[in-house]
Design an enzyme around this catalytic site. Sequence first.
Site, PDB file in Angstrom:
ATOM      1  N   LYS A 172      35.868  44.036  43.060  1.00 20.53           N
ATOM      2  CA  LYS A 172      36.523  42.858  44.162  1.00 20.53           C
ATOM      3  C   LYS A 172      37.234  43.462  45.204  1.00 20.53           C
ATOM      4  O   LYS A 172      37.631  42.913  46.276  1.00 20.53           O
ATOM      5  CB  LYS A 172      37.006  41.717  43.336  1.00 20.53           C
ATOM      6  CG  LYS A 172      35.784  41.052  42.575  1.00 20.53           C
ATOM      7  CD  LYS A 172      35.286  40.390  43.408  1.00 20.53           C
ATOM      8  CE  LYS A 172      34.251  39.786  42.894  1.00 20.53           C
ATOM      9  NZ  LYS A 172      33.072  38.819  43.695  1.00 20.53           N
ATOM     10  N   ASN A 203      28.458  34.752  48.090  1.00 19.69           N
ATOM     11  CA  ASN A 203      29.007  34.154  46.821  1.00 19.69           C
ATOM     12  C   ASN A 203      28.789  35.198  45.727  1.00 19.69           C
ATOM     13  O   ASN A 203      29.356  34.955  44.680  1.00 19.69           O
ATOM     14  CB  ASN A 203      28.757  32.932  46.488  1.00 19.69           C
ATOM     15  CG  ASN A 203      29.187  32.187  45.149  1.00 19.69           C
ATOM     16  OD1 ASN A 203      30.405  32.146  45.042  1.00 19.69           O
ATOM     17  ND2 ASN A 203      28.103  31.884  44.411  1.00 19.69           N
ATOM     18  N   TYR A 230      35.003  45.398  37.475  1.00 24.74           N
ATOM     19  CA  TYR A 230      35.073  44.090  38.144  1.00 24.74           C
ATOM     20  C   TYR A 230      36.384  44.171  39.312  1.00 24.74           C
ATOM     21  O   TYR A 230      36.073  43.753  40.517  1.00 24.74           O
ATOM     22  CB  TYR A 230      35.573  42.775  37.225  1.00 24.74           C
ATOM     23  CG  TYR A 230      35.225  41.537  37.949  1.00 24.74           C
ATOM     24  CD1 TYR A 230      34.205  41.138  38.537  1.00 24.74           C
ATOM     25  CD2 TYR A 230      36.332  40.842  38.000  1.00 24.74           C
ATOM     26  CE1 TYR A 230      34.291  39.931  39.018  1.00 24.74           C
ATOM     27  CE2 TYR A 230      36.516  39.568  38.680  1.00 24.74           C
ATOM     28  CZ  TYR A 230      35.486  39.234  39.491  1.00 24.74           C
ATOM     29  OH  TYR A 230      35.253  37.865  39.993  1.00 24.74           O
ATOM     30  N   ASP A 242      16.737  37.252  44.389  1.00 30.97           N
ATOM     31  CA  ASP A 242      17.449  38.298  43.767  1.00 30.97           C
ATOM     32  C   ASP A 242      18.243  39.079  44.799  1.00 30.97           C
ATOM     33  O   ASP A 242      17.817  39.781  45.582  1.00 30.97           O
ATOM     34  CB  ASP A 242      17.131  39.176  42.738  1.00 30.97           C
ATOM     35  CG  ASP A 242      17.677  40.218  42.248  1.00 30.97           C
ATOM     36  OD1 ASP A 242      19.093  40.281  42.295  1.00 30.97           O
ATOM     37  OD2 ASP A 242      17.293  40.986  41.289  1.00 30.97           O
TER      38      ASP A 242
END
Length: 253
Positions: A162, A88, A158, A62
Site C-alpha cells: 500500500k 480497487n 500489506y 482476474d
Amino acid sequence: MRLEGRIAVVTGAGLGIGKATALRFAEEGARLVLAERDDGRLTEVTELVRDLGAEALAVPCDVTDEASVTHLAQEAAKLGPVSILVNNVGGGRSGRITNLSVADWDHTMALSLRSMFLCTRAFVPAMQAQGYGRIVCLSSGARNGTVWNAFHTGASGYSTAKAGVTGFIRALAIELADDGITVNAVAPGPIDTELAGPYLRKMHEDGLEYSPIRMTPLHRLGTPREVADAVLFLASDEASYITGTTLDVTGGR
C-alpha cells in the site's frame, strides 16, 4: 450527476468498497464497466447498478493476469472510450516477518501492485487519446503501519504494497499531466466491509488494547460508502486541479 456520460471501470466491483463505488458512480450518471472474478458477486452488483438506471457491462476478470486485463480493456472499448479507472483490487496475507513465506509476499504484491499496474497500463492509451482521464487507486492507512495488524498478526507485506501505491500515483501523476489525466489515491482506514468488518469488530469486542475502534479518534468503523464518496470526488471534475495526492479516509487516525 457529476459523472453523467462518463465511462468508468471499477475493479473488484463485487464486494465492499468496489461495490459501493460502483453504486455511487451509478447514482451520479456514469456508465459502468464492472470487473470482478467471482461470477455470483458480479451478477449481483450488475443488477443493482442497472436497478439504479445506469448502463453496466459485466466483465469477469482476474486483474492480476495480463491476458485477462487485456480482455477487460477490449470489452470496455465496446462501450466507448473509458475516461475513469478505479483500481480497487488489493489485499494480502498476514504474517510476522519470520514466518512470512515468499509465496504470501508475492501474492500480496500481485493483488495490490501488479493489478494496479496492469489495469492502468491497459486504459491509459484511451485516456491519452481523449486528452482526459481520472485514475483513482486504493491505498490504505496501513501504508504508514497499522498498529492493530502489525502488533497482533504482522502486516509488513500489506503495508509495503500500500505504500507502493503512493509512489506509483506520485510518479504517474507527473508522467501523465500533459495528457490531461489526473492520478490520485484514496487511503481507507478500518472499514466495515463484508470481509474485514467482522474481524475488526471482534478485536474490539475481545478487549484488545490495539483495536481499530479504540485507536480511531471517531471511535467507529468507516462505511464502504464513505470511501466511495472520496473516490467519487477524485473521479469528478471537482478535483480537476488535484493530482498525485493520497486522500485519507481514516476517521482521524
